[in-house]
Write an enzyme that holds these catalytic residues in place. Structure first.
Site, PDB file in Angstrom:
ATOM      1  N   GLU A  47       0.842  -1.197   0.000  1.00 50.97           N
ATOM      2  CA  GLU A  47       0.000   0.000   0.000  1.00 50.97           C
ATOM      3  C   GLU A  47       0.876   1.245   0.000  1.00 50.97           C
ATOM      4  O   GLU A  47       1.584   1.517   0.972  1.00 50.97           O
ATOM      5  CB  GLU A  47      -0.916   0.029   1.235  1.00 50.97           C
ATOM      6  CG  GLU A  47      -1.759   1.303   1.303  1.00 50.97           C
ATOM      7  CD  GLU A  47      -2.442   1.515   2.641  1.00 50.97           C
ATOM      8  OE1 GLU A  47      -2.808   2.672   2.939  1.00 50.97           O
ATOM      9  OE2 GLU A  47      -2.612   0.536   3.405  1.00 50.97           O
ATOM     10  N   ARG A  51       0.454  10.387   0.291  1.00 50.36           N
ATOM     11  CA  ARG A  51       0.777  11.433   1.261  1.00 50.36           C
ATOM     12  C   ARG A  51       2.017  12.217   0.878  1.00 50.36           C
ATOM     13  O   ARG A  51       2.476  13.067   1.648  1.00 50.36           O
ATOM     14  CB  ARG A  51       0.969  10.823   2.657  1.00 50.36           C
ATOM     15  CG  ARG A  51      -0.246  10.091   3.184  1.00 50.36           C
ATOM     16  CD  ARG A  51       0.002   9.564   4.573  1.00 50.36           C
ATOM     17  NE  ARG A  51      -0.978   8.558   4.969  1.00 50.36           N
ATOM     18  CZ  ARG A  51      -0.920   7.858   6.086  1.00 50.36           C
ATOM     19  NH1 ARG A  51       0.087   8.059   6.934  1.00 50.36           N
ATOM     20  NH2 ARG A  51      -1.836   6.955   6.364  1.00 50.36           N
ATOM     21  N   LYS A 134     -11.316  -2.136   6.037  1.00 47.70           N
ATOM     22  CA  LYS A 134     -10.184  -1.770   6.886  1.00 47.70           C
ATOM     23  C   LYS A 134     -10.736  -1.335   8.243  1.00 47.70           C
ATOM     24  O   LYS A 134     -11.804  -0.723   8.312  1.00 47.70           O
ATOM     25  CB  LYS A 134      -9.436  -0.623   6.206  1.00 47.70           C
ATOM     26  CG  LYS A 134      -8.349   0.067   7.005  1.00 47.70           C
ATOM     27  CD  LYS A 134      -7.732   1.158   6.136  1.00 47.70           C
ATOM     28  CE  LYS A 134      -6.813   2.077   6.904  1.00 47.70           C
ATOM     29  NZ  LYS A 134      -6.185   3.096   6.030  1.00 47.70           N
TER      30      LYS A 134
END
Length: 213
Positions: A47, A51, A134
């Site tokens: 993943e 950011r 999640k």
């Protein structure tokens, strides 16, 4: 892509290894050797969080690594979904879930691990047809005991808990019947990435890949 198909695909990705590395990569030059080290260590699902300014380019580079399955984290908007898909991401991860985000993922065939933190979050996703999600932020929301408690009335939903998960507590989550895998950043510490110590990262990956579930 239907929610049911998305959940099936996410379940397959979560089954690849007990840990999905959560990666914040600041230098594109680190992308391929980092992915190669993690895949070699037994962690193929990666993943890459959106950011950093270079995150999409990092996804493009990691997607070239044989054996890797690269996803985009921190998907917040439909535009994020489109950009991540174009960069080569094969799955998405989000901190929460909105109808617009889910619509975009379904429209663009992006399997999504949508973030949940409450029973209501889980029920809304179940209502739409999702059965894999999640749990985030895991530790701040009560950790493994909280996830176990959610599983009692809502056993249909399976999870990838992320947020505060480490080698120390990963087993607590992985022992739960409603946990498919965990997400964590400890397998690629920033200092090792900056130094380019790919052997050390591969060793951390091997340790994580050996966790029981």
């Amino acid at each position: 892509m239907t929610p049911q198909d998305a959940s099936q695909k996410c379940a397959e990705i979560c089954a690849l290894a007990p840990v999905v590395p959560v990666l914040v990569v600041k230098d594109v030059a680190h992308a391929r050797p980092l992915a190669e080290a993690l895949v070699a260590g037994g962690l193929p699902a990666l993943e890459v969080t959106l950011r950093t300014p270079v995150a999409l380019e990092v996804i493009r580079e990691m997607a070239k690594v044989e054996g890797g399955v690269v996803g985009a984290g921190t998907l917040l908007t439909p535009e994020d979904v489109i950009a991540a898909k174009a960069a080569g991401a094969t799955f998405g991860v989000s901190p929460g879930a909105t109808d617009k985000l889910l619509d975009a993922c379904e429209a663009h065939d992006m399997p999504l691990l949508a973030g949940t933190s409450t029973a209501s979050d889980v029920m809304k996703l179940l209502e739409r047809g999702y059965t894999v999600a999640k749990f985030f932020p895991a530790e701040a929301n009560g950790g493994a005991p909280a996830l176990k408690s959610i599983g009692a009335p809502l056993p249909q939903m399976k999870f990838c808990p992320t947020g505060g998960v480490s080698l120390k507590n990963a087993r607590d989550y992985l022992s739960l019947s409603n946990t498919l895998c965990v997400g964590g950043s400890w397998v690629a510490p920033a200092d090792l990435v900056e130094k380019g110590d790919w052997k050390a990262i591969e060793a951390l990956a091997r340790e994580a890949a050996a966790l029981p579930r």
